[in-house]
Design a protein around this motif. Structure first.
Motif, mmCIF file in Angstrom:
data_model
loop_
_atom_site.group_PDB
_atom_site.id
_atom_site.type_symbol
_atom_site.label_atom_id
_atom_site.label_comp_id
_atom_site.label_asym_id
_atom_site.label_seq_id
_atom_site.Cartn_x
_atom_site.Cartn_y
_atom_site.Cartn_z
ATOM 1 N N ASP A 233 0.755 -1.376 -0.084
ATOM 2 C CA ASP A 233 -0.017 0.055 0.090
ATOM 3 C C ASP A 233 0.918 1.178 -0.091
ATOM 4 O OD1 ASP A 233 -2.012 -1.592 0.088
ATOM 5 O OD2 ASP A 233 -2.631 -1.480 2.080
ATOM 6 N N LEU A 234 2.033 1.009 0.748
ATOM 7 C CA LEU A 234 2.728 2.313 0.766
ATOM 8 C C LEU A 234 3.529 2.780 -0.585
ATOM 9 C CD1 LEU A 234 4.525 1.840 4.335
ATOM 10 C CD2 LEU A 234 2.804 3.695 3.766
ATOM 11 N N LEU A 235 3.903 1.754 -1.148
ATOM 12 C CA LEU A 235 4.504 1.651 -2.395
ATOM 13 C C LEU A 235 3.471 2.241 -3.487
ATOM 14 C CD1 LEU A 235 6.785 -1.477 -2.298
ATOM 15 C CD2 LEU A 235 7.639 0.835 -2.608
ATOM 16 N N ARG A 236 2.438 1.633 -3.481
ATOM 17 C CA ARG A 236 1.190 2.098 -4.281
ATOM 18 C C ARG A 236 1.072 3.553 -4.384
ATOM 19 N NH1 ARG A 236 -3.885 -0.098 -2.330
ATOM 20 N NH2 ARG A 236 -3.822 2.002 -1.043
ATOM 21 N N ASP A 237 1.124 4.187 -2.983
ATOM 22 C CA ASP A 237 0.658 5.622 -2.814
ATOM 23 C C ASP A 237 2.075 6.365 -3.091
ATOM 24 O OD1 ASP A 237 -1.874 4.769 -2.483
ATOM 25 O OD2 ASP A 237 -1.564 4.670 -0.206
ATOM 26 N N LYS A 238 3.074 5.798 -3.423
ATOM 27 C CA LYS A 238 4.571 6.561 -3.711
ATOM 28 C C LYS A 238 4.952 7.023 -2.523
ATOM 29 C CE LYS A 238 3.325 5.759 -8.089
ATOM 30 N NZ LYS A 238 3.875 4.499 -8.628
ATOM 31 N N GLN A 239 4.693 6.452 -1.328
ATOM 32 C CA GLN A 239 5.503 7.020 0.157
ATOM 33 C C GLN A 239 6.657 6.054 0.098
ATOM 34 O OE1 GLN A 239 3.675 9.369 2.114
ATOM 35 N NE2 GLN A 239 2.270 9.414 0.103
ATOM 36 N N TRP A 240 7.768 6.667 -0.645
ATOM 37 C CA TRP A 240 9.004 5.888 -0.661
ATOM 38 C C TRP A 240 9.859 5.903 0.517
ATOM 39 C CZ3 TRP A 240 7.816 3.695 -4.901
ATOM 40 C CH2 TRP A 240 7.469 4.598 -5.889
ATOM 41 N N ARG A 241 9.777 6.765 1.278
ATOM 42 C CA ARG A 241 10.634 7.034 2.676
ATOM 43 C C ARG A 241 9.976 5.957 3.754
ATOM 44 N NH1 ARG A 241 14.134 10.252 5.260
ATOM 45 N NH2 ARG A 241 14.077 11.595 3.523
ATOM 46 N N GLU A 242 8.416 6.081 3.704
ATOM 47 C CA GLU A 242 7.810 5.186 4.659
ATOM 48 C C GLU A 242 7.885 3.632 4.167
ATOM 49 O OE1 GLU A 242 6.725 7.748 3.293
ATOM 50 O OE2 GLU A 242 6.075 9.217 4.663
ATOM 51 N N ALA A 243 8.135 3.492 2.907
ATOM 52 C CA ALA A 243 7.841 2.089 2.389
ATOM 53 C C ALA A 243 9.519 1.510 2.625
ATOM 54 C CB ALA A 243 7.784 2.183 0.734
ATOM 55 N N ASP A 244 10.360 2.243 2.668
ATOM 56 C CA ASP A 244 11.758 1.825 2.757
ATOM 57 C C ASP A 244 12.012 1.552 4.395
ATOM 58 O OD1 ASP A 244 14.414 1.300 1.817
ATOM 59 O OD2 ASP A 244 14.976 3.294 2.861
ATOM 60 N N GLN A 245 11.585 2.371 4.915
ATOM 61 C CA GLN A 245 11.461 2.047 6.661
ATOM 62 C C GLN A 245 10.639 0.819 7.069
ATOM 63 O OE1 GLN A 245 10.145 5.776 8.062
ATOM 64 N NE2 GLN A 245 12.298 6.682 7.782
ATOM 65 N N LYS A 246 9.371 0.640 6.160
ATOM 66 C CA LYS A 246 8.671 -0.626 6.406
ATOM 67 C C LYS A 246 9.178 -1.926 5.983
ATOM 68 C CE LYS A 246 5.325 -1.045 7.952
ATOM 69 N NZ LYS A 246 4.940 -1.519 9.185
ATOM 70 N N THR A 247 10.102 -1.792 4.878
ATOM 71 C CA THR A 247 10.910 -2.840 4.426
ATOM 72 C C THR A 247 11.778 -3.174 5.438
ATOM 73 O OG1 THR A 247 10.836 -1.850 2.157
ATOM 74 C CG2 THR A 247 12.410 -3.669 2.442
ATOM 75 N N ALA A 248 12.512 -2.079 6.039
ATOM 76 C CA ALA A 248 13.474 -2.525 6.921
ATOM 77 C C ALA A 248 12.948 -3.247 8.207
ATOM 78 C CB ALA A 248 14.384 -1.414 7.413
ATOM 79 N N GLU A 249 11.758 -2.816 8.542
ATOM 80 C CA GLU A 249 11.248 -3.177 9.799
ATOM 81 C C GLU A 249 10.661 -4.842 9.382
ATOM 82 O OE1 GLU A 249 6.681 -2.755 11.316
ATOM 83 O OE2 GLU A 249 7.771 -0.713 10.807
#
Length: 650
Positions: free
Chosen positions: A503-519
């Motif tokens: 969902d984060l990637l679909r919405d282009k929330q790149w920073r949040e998506a990167d942090q979610k990936t790490a998490e």
């Protein structure tokens, strides 16, 4: 209006205009003849290989009185050309790989004047908001074909050309533009006006200019000689392309592409002979008394499915386009028993009755007078399918603009300005690039293989089973996938659901998506307390999870981000396994270093167009700013990344 020209050439400077007139005078043995039409002067350059060629000169830039936008628009009104070609001089990007006089042919323009300027995390952030339109495919093909049989020099380069109203002569500003568009091969000032005027009037276009300087503050150095060389090269190459192959311009206007080359005639297959997409006089596209424009009586009852399309016919007859589009989606889903899912999967497309497709398409083509219909879309598809880019198709049918998929309501509200083939769209189920007839390139290919084409009389031509089978064979999975796909987000190996990341990637929330990936990766590896992955954790990390994470990043960033994208760069840098020159080069390439310094995480630029390949960035090590590199873990940053990349399949 009666057409006076087949090709309109547009120049800006005196040196460009004189180079064009000289080249064509030598070819035709006739001097350019000035003609005044609607208070503007046009030069008749004569006939070249059957093409009636005119030239007009614009003022500098795309906006303002006498600018490219005004000049091209008035030229189209005055001469009704099939194609407009802008010819002249440009600046180059790379002195080491390019040379003065190299010819630049536009595959795409990058409009850089429209920008969003703001502050993010204390850093200045500039994001380009301008269009990135494609030049007309058949003109690109013509110029590329011309190159195949020509001498080596001067070199001809095809690619993205920057365009804006600034006269660039500053190396820092040039390099900044290049950072915005790393694929750019050069820049100039009038392309935006050319594109907008031709797009509005549905006329084919391309830009051909040659390098005269490097926009580095030395524009005045050997200015006259350089500009003359560049202008002559561009003019001669355009002439060469028009001489290369004889095009039947009348047929081009009428809807059948027929090319006469020397002693042979190459004609498009009968089933692809559909109305021309470049002629704006829609009702006259098919020049036959038996045209579908006569609106013959069409059977609305399908014997194959038992479905009655009378209600759809009535909506189309009354020009209720939105209601007709939604009714089309409703009926097709009903026939395929996919109303619950709301779209057609591979099996549904394979089994959809050809008779029903014929009825639907014939109704749309007939009552829209060849503006709408699956067969009209198929013609656009056939002309652009070699690109294998769903967004390119979306752009040409009016579904994709300014780097985003248009809302359904926006498409419907602008039908009077939309290009051919904008409908059928699939009603309300068609969102974010999703389409009733498939949501992936392969699905669309299969769908169009089942769509009848129109011959010159407007009659349907049923596609061969071989066409359909060939497309069907290319489908390896019943789950269609594209940049807005719905593939599984739950890992069967670890049990982790990556839906939130999706969902984060679909919405282009790149920073949040990167942090979610790490998490999530730390959670899978059970290293949340440590906060980073060591070599052993990377070795044991579930391959299924790695591929899900990578696929999500690649899909939603249109191939700009992802482990597999970074892996390709890593391999190009020599596959470094420890900290050293090659690892630094990798850091430079993916945007983790700038000016020989490793950036802090908050200094990274999260934008796929200006900084591709940067992400993911926060998944394999602790975020520290040290000589050891961006991410440091047991064995060194390069070692850990090499382990990670060795497990990623692009």
């Amino acid at each position: 209006m009666t057409s006076k020209a087949d090709v309109l050439l547009v120049t800006v400077t005196k040196v460009e205009s004189r180079a064009v007139m000289k080249a064509f005078e030598q070819a035709t043995d006739c001097k350019a003849t000035p003609q005044s039409i609607d208070n503007r002067v046009y030069f008749n350059l004569g006939t070249v290989n059957g093409a009636r060629v005119f030239m007009t000169q614009s003022e500098m830039g795309s906006g303002g009185l006498g600018s490219a936008l005004v000049t091209v628009s008035k030229g189209i009104d005055a001469l009704s050309p099939v194609a407009v070609i802008m010819v002249g001089i440009a600046f180059g990007i790379n002195e080491e790989k390019q040379a003065i006089g190299d010819i630049l042919v536009t595959e795409q323009l990058r409009l850089y004047d429209l920008q969003r300027v703001g502050i993010q995390n204390g850093q200045l952030q500039i994001i380009l908001r301008g269009d990135k339109p494609h030049a007309s495919p058949w003109l690109i093909n013509l110029f590329k074909s011309t190159v195949l049989l020509r001498e080596e020099e001067p070199k001809v380069r095809f690619g993205v050309v920057l365009t804006g109203d600034k006269l660039v002569d500053n190396v820092d500003f040039r390099d900044q533009l290049h950072c915005f568009e790393p694929e750019a091969i050069g820049g100039e000032m009038e392309g935006a006006g050319l594109y907008v005027a031709c797009q509005e009037n549905r006329v084919d276009w391309i830009l051909v200019k040659a390098i005269c300087d490097w926009a580095d503050g030395n524009k005045a150095q050997d200015k006259d000689a350089r500009q003359q060389t560049a202008a002559q090269n561009a003019a001669k190459f355009v002439l060469e392309a028009l001489q290369f192959v004889r095009i039947d311009w009348q047929q081009k206007r009428g809807g059948v592409t027929q090319i006469d080359r020397s002693r042979e005639v190459i004609t498009e297959p009968e089933k692809q002979k559909t109305p021309s997409l470049s002629n704006k006089n829609y009702p006259n596209r098919i020049n036959s008394p038996e045209s579908v424009n006569d609106q013959p009586d069409i059977t609305t009852k399908s014997q194959a499915s038992g479905t009655d399309y009378t209600e759809l016919r009535d909506l189309l007859r009354d020009k209720k386009w939105r209601e007709a589009d939604e009714k089309t989606a409703e009926l097709m889903l009903e026939v395929s028993k996919r109303k619950k899912e709301g779209w057609l999967d591979v099996e549904a497309i394979k089994n959809f009755p050809i008779e029903d497709l014929q009825i639907i398409d014939r109704l749309w083509v007939t009552y829209s007078k060849n503006l709408y219909g699956f067969s009209v879309q198929k013609q656009i598809w056939n002309e652009r399918k070699d690109n294998k880019d769903w967004k390119i198709f979306g752009y040409y049918v009016g579904w994709y603009k300014n780097d985003r998929w248009l809302d359904y309501s926006d498409i419907i509200s602008q039908l009077d300005k939309s290009p051919l083939g904008v409908l059928p769209r699939g009603g309300g189920v068609a969102r974010q690039g999703r389409w009733l007839g498939g949501v992936s390139w392969e699905c669309a290919e299969l769908f169009f293989s089942h769509i009848p084409s129109l011959d010159r009389r407007g009659d349907s031509v049923i596609p061969s089973s071989a066409d359909a089978n060939a497309a069907s064979d290319r489908i390896n999975s019943p789950v269609p996938v594209n940049s807005q796909s719905e593939f599984a987000t739950r890992s069967q190996t670890s049990g982790i659901d990556y839906k939130e990341l999706s969902d984060l990637l679909r919405d282009k929330q790149w920073r949040e998506a990167d942090q979610k990936t790490a998490e999530l990766m730390l959670k899978v590896a059970k290293r949340e307390n440590e906060g980073w992955l060591d070599a052993e954790a990377i070795k044991k990390f579930p391959l299924e999870d790695l591929l899900i994470v990578d696929r999500l990043w690649v899909e939603y960033s249109d191939g700009k981000y992802g482990f597999s994208v970074q892996k390709k760069v890593w391999e190009e840098c020599g596959s470094p396994k420890d900290y050293g020159r090659e690892w630094k080069e990798f850091g430079d390439r993916v945007g983790w270093r700038r000016e020989n310094q490793w950036l802090s995480y908050n200094s990274l630029v999260f934008h796929p167009e200006t900084n591709p390949m940067t992400l993911p960035a926060r998944c394999s090590g602790r975020v520290i700013c040290a000589e050891g590199g961006w991410f440091v873990c047991v064995g060194g940053s390069g070692f850990c990344w090499s382990l990670l990349f060795s497990r990623i399949t692009p």
